[in-house]
Design a protein around this motif. Structure first.
Motif, PDB file in Angstrom:
ATOM      1  N   GLU A  24       0.873  -1.168   0.000  1.00  0.00           N
ATOM      2  CA  GLU A  24       0.000   0.000   0.000  1.00  0.00           C
ATOM      3  C   GLU A  24       0.913   1.222   0.000  1.00  0.00           C
ATOM      4  N   HIS A  25       0.390   2.364  -0.417  1.00  0.00           N
ATOM      5  CA  HIS A  25       1.203   3.579  -0.395  1.00  0.00           C
ATOM      6  C   HIS A  25       0.349   4.781  -0.036  1.00  0.00           C
ATOM      7  N   PHE A  37      -4.120  -2.864  -5.965  1.00  0.00           N
ATOM      8  CA  PHE A  37      -5.353  -3.380  -6.585  1.00  0.00           C
ATOM      9  C   PHE A  37      -6.603  -3.038  -5.766  1.00  0.00           C
ATOM     10  N   GLY A  38      -6.486  -2.053  -4.893  1.00  0.00           N
ATOM     11  CA  GLY A  38      -7.616  -1.609  -4.090  1.00  0.00           C
ATOM     12  C   GLY A  38      -7.910  -2.447  -2.857  1.00  0.00           C
ATOM     13  N   ILE A  39      -7.167  -3.561  -2.673  1.00  0.00           N
ATOM     14  CA  ILE A  39      -7.520  -4.462  -1.555  1.00  0.00           C
ATOM     15  C   ILE A  39      -6.329  -5.060  -0.799  1.00  0.00           C
ATOM     16  N   ILE A  40      -5.099  -4.800  -1.219  1.00  0.00           N
ATOM     17  CA  ILE A  40      -3.966  -5.516  -0.622  1.00  0.00           C
ATOM     18  C   ILE A  40      -2.994  -4.564   0.064  1.00  0.00           C
ATOM     19  N   ASP A  41      -2.654  -4.894   1.324  1.00  0.00           N
ATOM     20  CA  ASP A  41      -1.687  -4.121   2.102  1.00  0.00           C
ATOM     21  C   ASP A  41      -0.290  -4.731   2.049  1.00  0.00           C
ATOM     22  N   ILE A  51       0.912 -14.875  -1.245  1.00  0.00           N
ATOM     23  CA  ILE A  51      -0.197 -14.561  -0.350  1.00  0.00           C
ATOM     24  C   ILE A  51      -0.406 -13.047  -0.370  1.00  0.00           C
ATOM     25  N   ALA A  52      -1.659 -12.648  -0.490  1.00  0.00           N
ATOM     26  CA  ALA A  52      -2.033 -11.243  -0.493  1.00  0.00           C
ATOM     27  C   ALA A  52      -2.868 -10.987   0.753  1.00  0.00           C
ATOM     28  N   VAL A  53      -2.471  -9.986   1.544  1.00  0.00           N
ATOM     29  CA  VAL A  53      -3.106  -9.762   2.843  1.00  0.00           C
ATOM     30  C   VAL A  53      -3.667  -8.351   2.966  1.00  0.00           C
TER      31      VAL A  53
END
Length: 104
Positions: A24-25, A37-41, A51-53
């Motif tokens: 995230e930024h 992508f609007g959903i991943i930190d 793994i995307a969290v």
């Protein structure tokens, strides 16, 4: 203050053998944090696995699950065989605990 959910997730993933990074930024123009992508930190990779969290406080876990399920990008991440999870963090007896929910 204390440790952020994102920092807790980084620690957890690295302990599990992932190469992990925050994705995230800060958007200084809009004055908001923007997730990948609007959903991943946080992204973690290890042999044959990504793994995307989405990392959050325990009380926000359900809202984040809904946010991910509602995302138009979720299907593409699944097609790439990524594991997609929400980490909800809370302190129990002075120790951080993670409620991990995989988004099917």
């Amino acid at each position: 203050a204390g440790i952020s959910p994102t920092q807790n997730t980084l620690k957890k993933l690295r302990k599990e053998g992932y190469l992990a990074a925050v994705v995230e930024h800060w958007n200084s123009h809009a004055k908001i944090r923007q997730d990948l992508f609007g959903i991943i930190d946080v992204i973690g990779v290890r042999k044959g696995e990504t793994i995307a969290v989405q990392s959050t406080s325990y009380s926000n876990t359900s809202a984040r699950v809904r946010k991910m399920e509602d995302s138009d990008n979720l299907a593409k991440l699944r097609e790439a065989n990524w594991t997609i999870v929400v980490h909800g963090w809370h302190k129990v007896k002075k120790r951080w605990q993670c409620r991990e929910i995989e988004i099917p």
